[in-house]
Design a protein around this motif. Sequence first.
Motif, PDB file in Angstrom:
ATOM      1  N   ARG A  15     129.649  74.199 148.903  1.00  0.00           N
ATOM      2  CA  ARG A  15     130.485  75.241 149.494  1.00  0.00           C
ATOM      3  C   ARG A  15     131.822  74.689 149.959  1.00  0.00           C
ATOM      4  NH1 ARG A  15     129.306  76.807 153.990  1.00  0.00           N
ATOM      5  NH2 ARG A  15     127.729  75.268 154.566  1.00  0.00           N
ATOM      6  N   ALA A  35     131.388  80.245 157.246  1.00  0.00           N
ATOM      7  CA  ALA A  35     130.844  80.603 155.936  1.00  0.00           C
ATOM      8  C   ALA A  35     130.853  82.110 155.728  1.00  0.00           C
ATOM      9  CB  ALA A  35     129.413  80.078 155.810  1.00  0.00           C
ATOM     10  N   THR A  94     130.694  81.832 150.807  1.00  0.00           N
ATOM     11  CA  THR A  94     129.436  82.313 151.363  1.00  0.00           C
ATOM     12  C   THR A  94     128.329  81.349 150.963  1.00  0.00           C
ATOM     13  OG1 THR A  94     130.159  84.606 151.241  1.00  0.00           O
ATOM     14  CG2 THR A  94     127.789  84.230 151.360  1.00  0.00           C
ATOM     15  N   ALA A  95     127.427  81.084 151.888  1.00  0.00           N
ATOM     16  CA  ALA A  95     126.307  80.200 151.581  1.00  0.00           C
ATOM     17  C   ALA A  95     125.370  80.861 150.583  1.00  0.00           C
ATOM     18  CB  ALA A  95     125.544  79.855 152.850  1.00  0.00           C
ATOM     19  N   HIS A 152     121.514  81.209 155.833  1.00  0.00           N
ATOM     20  CA  HIS A 152     122.414  80.271 156.500  1.00  0.00           C
ATOM     21  C   HIS A 152     122.232  80.486 157.993  1.00  0.00           C
ATOM     22  CE1 HIS A 152     125.637  77.336 156.087  1.00  0.00           C
ATOM     23  NE2 HIS A 152     126.386  77.999 156.944  1.00  0.00           N
ATOM     24  N   ASP A 164     122.896  75.738 160.493  1.00  0.00           N
ATOM     25  CA  ASP A 164     123.806  75.445 159.380  1.00  0.00           C
ATOM     26  C   ASP A 164     125.253  75.670 159.790  1.00  0.00           C
ATOM     27  OD1 ASP A 164     121.764  74.908 157.312  1.00  0.00           O
ATOM     28  OD2 ASP A 164     121.245  77.002 157.628  1.00  0.00           O
ATOM     29  N   HIS A 165     125.497  76.719 160.572  1.00  0.00           N
ATOM     30  CA  HIS A 165     126.863  76.980 161.047  1.00  0.00           C
ATOM     31  C   HIS A 165     127.332  75.862 161.978  1.00  0.00           C
ATOM     32  CE1 HIS A 165     127.824  81.004 159.485  1.00  0.00           C
ATOM     33  NE2 HIS A 165     126.523  81.243 159.551  1.00  0.00           N
ATOM     34  N   ASP A 196     128.409  73.103 159.861  1.00  0.00           N
ATOM     35  CA  ASP A 196     129.743  73.394 159.306  1.00  0.00           C
ATOM     36  C   ASP A 196     130.827  73.010 160.310  1.00  0.00           C
ATOM     37  OD1 ASP A 196     128.575  74.391 157.009  1.00  0.00           O
ATOM     38  OD2 ASP A 196     128.911  76.506 157.514  1.00  0.00           O
ATOM     39  N   THR A 240     125.680  86.459 157.841  1.00  0.00           N
ATOM     40  CA  THR A 240     125.954  86.085 159.231  1.00  0.00           C
ATOM     41  C   THR A 240     125.176  86.969 160.188  1.00  0.00           C
ATOM     42  OG1 THR A 240     128.159  85.354 158.559  1.00  0.00           O
ATOM     43  CG2 THR A 240     127.775  85.634 160.910  1.00  0.00           C
TER      44      THR A 240
END
Length: 264
Positions: free
Chosen positions: A9, A56, A63-64, A68, A72-73, A76, A184
Amino acid sequence: MAFLLRGERVLHWRSDGPTDRPAVVFANSLGTDFRIWDAMLPAFAGRYRLIRYDKAGHGLSDTAAGPHALEDHVEDLLAVLDAAEVQAAAVVGLSFGGLIAQGGALWAPGRVAALVLCDTAARIGSATLWEARIAAVQTSGLAAIADSILERWFSAAFRRDRAVELAGWRNMLVRTPADGYAATCAAIREADLTGAVAAIRVPTLCLVGDEDGATPPDVVRATAALIPGARFEIIPGAGHLPCIEQPALLADLILHHLGEAGHV
């Protein structure tokens, strides 16, 4: 602007200000990109390095593929700090960005020097709310729910008196990729830090607009009460996005907090 590759990504990020100054990173809310902070930047000029990024599925970030989660965020966010070669930053998180900020302080405490939690909580909304939101977006698109979201985002006076700006921010919302928005929403649905935030040990300021229809003042106040030593302030004349409605006041509150936290 700059881009980094995390797995497969691409994440979009930007750094402004002197690289030898303390860093402040901004994490955005659902349905927004990093332009929401633009009006605040002059207040920090020359004093801080300001790092913004599109999470994301928003703005220019990919976009994952697949689920996600909040974790995961947070990864990031840390990847953005790594790309900027910043060991530790103050993190200003708005709404879901505030959940990301809380997660960073809990799971990577050495990377977070101070927290500003804007219009957010340890848990935002219910599973039923987010499931309904996901279904609406997947069925009818963001345009179908945009007006109800704008009512939560902005004060009555903003919606009445600043119609052209309101239309512009609506454009930002409805042009968010539907799959990124829905993914999200799913991450927010699963995120609950209520039992964890008492372990946060960095200076924390919790802020909320007095007309926030998404995370009302009592919700934010309740999260502030869970975090040791956290301060709580209400921003008058603002809804869910005080960085747009009251940028000067929000910037002053952040700068004062960073000074008290020794992040100068």
